[in-house]
Design a protein around this motif. Sequence first.
Motif: not given
Length: 116
Positions: A20-24, A78-85
């Motif tokens: 998941l990517t969250c662009i600020g 300018n991003r927050l990530y959530l790598q989900m495995n």
Amino acid sequence: QVQLVESGGGSVQPGGSLRLTCIGSGFAVGAYPMSWWRQLPGKERELVASISRSGDTQYEDSVKGRFAISRVSDTTRNRLYLQMNSLKGEDTGLYYCKAELWRDIWGQGTQVTVSS
């Protein structure tokens, strides 16, 4: 304008992965505490993972060892990530990112569906 926009959700089989990517916009994601939350069907919104200004991370017990939160904040990204495995059916839900500025800023959410 301060804003967060998530993307990267989708449908995946159990055991699969998503990022998941969250662009600020309007602020630097590296300068504020940031977090990922999710709302599972029929349940309250819950904290999944957080990252402090100094980079310390914390995770909800059920995702420890499977999810990883990270961020990039420079002149081009300018991003927050959530790598989900190793995704499981119980990870299915609507995922949100949040920034703790002078007030909480939420994105609109991105749907994650884990099903065979």
